[in-house]
Design an enzyme around this catalytic site. Structure first.
Site, PDB file in Angstrom:
ATOM      1  N   SER A  96      43.432  46.490  46.041  1.00 38.22           N
ATOM      2  CA  SER A  96      42.765  44.988  45.648  1.00 38.22           C
ATOM      3  C   SER A  96      41.264  45.322  47.168  1.00 38.22           C
ATOM      4  CB  SER A  96      43.253  44.425  45.926  1.00 38.22           C
ATOM      5  OG  SER A  96      44.124  43.903  44.481  1.00 38.22           O
ATOM      6  N   ASP A 316      39.340  43.151  40.271  1.00 41.08           N
ATOM      7  CA  ASP A 316      39.108  44.480  40.897  1.00 41.08           C
ATOM      8  C   ASP A 316      39.047  45.197  40.613  1.00 41.08           C
ATOM      9  OD1 ASP A 316      41.489  42.994  40.830  1.00 41.08           O
ATOM     10  OD2 ASP A 316      41.876  43.073  42.918  1.00 41.08           O
ATOM     11  N   HIS A 317      40.458  45.420  39.444  1.00 43.49           N
ATOM     12  CA  HIS A 317      40.694  46.405  39.029  1.00 43.49           C
ATOM     13  C   HIS A 317      42.310  45.822  37.744  1.00 43.49           C
ATOM     14  CE1 HIS A 317      44.896  45.462  41.759  1.00 43.49           C
ATOM     15  NE2 HIS A 317      43.626  45.371  41.824  1.00 43.49           N
TER      16      HIS A 317
HETATM   17 MG    MG Z   1      44.730  39.737  45.178  1.00 44.98          MG
HETATM   18 ZN    ZN Z   2      47.742  45.267  42.872  1.00 46.84          ZN
END
Ligand code: MG
Ligand code: ZN
Length: 379
Positions: A96, A316-317
């Site tokens: 992150s 983010d992912h």
């Molecule tokens: Mg976070």
């Molecule tokens: Zn994570």
């Protein structure tokens, strides 16, 4: 690395028992804006920009939230959808810190980096740039405010776990409004004698916390910046009673739009979708996903009325290698996980409002930074 496949629990059966066919219900609601020819899409320059990050929110997290919420999410109202490539500077699977630093600073850096490039040099974040260019700025998160995602917009540190150093970076930027956990990194520090909570007050912030007063009851004095700590450390999960994401986001918008600046830049993070993924807990993912989506609904309500606000929602992912194996559109889902860490999946980007068109297509995570800067008039 290979991790064993864990079959998640079946999280809900409806009253009639398990009968997938009869449970398939089509949501026929129309998108809020179904034509990109409307004027607000021609204008590339919004007055305000709101970036919403659902940490760990991949397509499956969105799908599970959708089916567990009656086949409906506010995300369906977005007219522009794109995909971004999440890999970091040193790994196909990002963390992150590198993921948020790609958004905030536009660089692919190493996992663990907070607002610094691959050589550990500080890179100005889009929030700092917005502040310098006459925008009011804010951050709201359901993690500690010094956690990787929010930190990457305001701090510059070599490693994500330098929480006290990250907290000290908050007094270096004139951020107008922030809400999150992590009070202890400000007022009970181990690495020095400083009291950043007090320093914020001395800088003209109205600083408060869960112990002193209820967030909902806070009366922010005029001409003060606002900082509120929702917990000493990490705030509770949504299912354990945490309720502030929607409220704090609404407060942030009404506060920031009334500042004398030319417009505002606000970051809102639903931090714990990721934590549900790490713990391979479908119920946790779903409750956090729905909480985040309800906040998206509030933000959209404002943006639709305002007509000058760009709203961008992404992650983010993905976390958990989460998948849905069976179930129905009304929620009896059988789910599985392939890892307790993140995956390298492409991640969706949803955009609404002036400048939204820029966000269609497939691009690097760092391109989100560039598009945000273009929307704010810096490119
Ligand atoms: Mg976070
Ligand atoms: Zn994570």
């Amino acid at each position: 690395m290979y991790k064993s496949l864990a079959i998640g629990s079946i999280i809900f059966f409806n009253a009639l028992g398990f009968s997938p066919k009869s449970d398939i219900a089509i949501n026929e609601e129309k998108p809020m804006v179904d034509s990109l020819k409307t004027k607000q899409y021609q204008n590339p320059r919004p007055k305000n920009v709101i970036l919403m990050i659902g940490d760990g929110m991949g397509i499956t997290q969105i799908s599970a939230g959708l089916y567990m919420n009656g086949n409906k999410l506010n995300l369906e109202k977005f007219p522009v959808i794109g995909l971004h490539k999440t890999y970091s500077g040193n790994s196909l699977v990002t963390d992150s810190a590198a993921g948020a630093t790609a958004f905030s600073c536009g660089v692919k850096t190493y996992n663990g980096a907070i607002g610094v490039d691959a050589d550990t040099f500080a890179v100005q974040s889009v929030l700092e740039e917005a502040d310098k260019n006459g925008y009011a700025t804010g951050i709201v998160s359901t993690s500690t405010i010094v956690h990787a995602t929010p930190a990457s917009f305001i701090a510059h540190q070599k490693h994500r776990e330098m929480y006290e150093a990250i907290a000290a970076d908050f007094v270096k930027t004139d951020i107008d409004f922030f809400v999150g956990g992590g009070k202890k990194y400000f007022d009970r520090r181990n690495t020095d004698e400083r009291n950043i909570y007090q320093e914020l007050e001395e800088l003209g912030y109205y600083v408060s916390d869960y112990f002193k007063e209820d967030l909902a009851a806070c009366q922010i004095p005029k001409n003060k910046n606002f900082a509120y700590f929702t917990a000493d450390d990490d705030p509770l999960p949504r299912a354990s009673g945490r309720r502030y994401l929607r409220l704090a986001s609404k407060m942030a918008i009404s506060y920031l739009r009334n500042q004398p600046e030319q417009g505002f830049f606000l970051v809102i993070e639903g931090a714990q979708i990721d934590w549900g993924g790490h713990s391979n807990n479908s119920d946790y993912i779903v409750s956090e996903m729905i909480d985040f989506d309800k906040t998206i609904g509030e933000v959209l309500k404002f943006a639709v009325r305002d007509r000058e606000t760009l709203v961008v929602v992404t992650a983010d992912h993905e976390t958990g290698g989460y998948s849905i194996l069976d179930g129905s559109t009304v929620g009896n889902l059988k789910t599985a996980f392939t890892t307790d860490y993140h995956t390298a999946d492409l991640i969706p980007v949803f955009a609404f409002g002036p400048g939204a068109r820029m966000f269609s297509g497939i691009y690097e995570n760092t391109a989100i930074h560039d598009k945000l800067r273009r929307a704010l008039g810096f490119l």
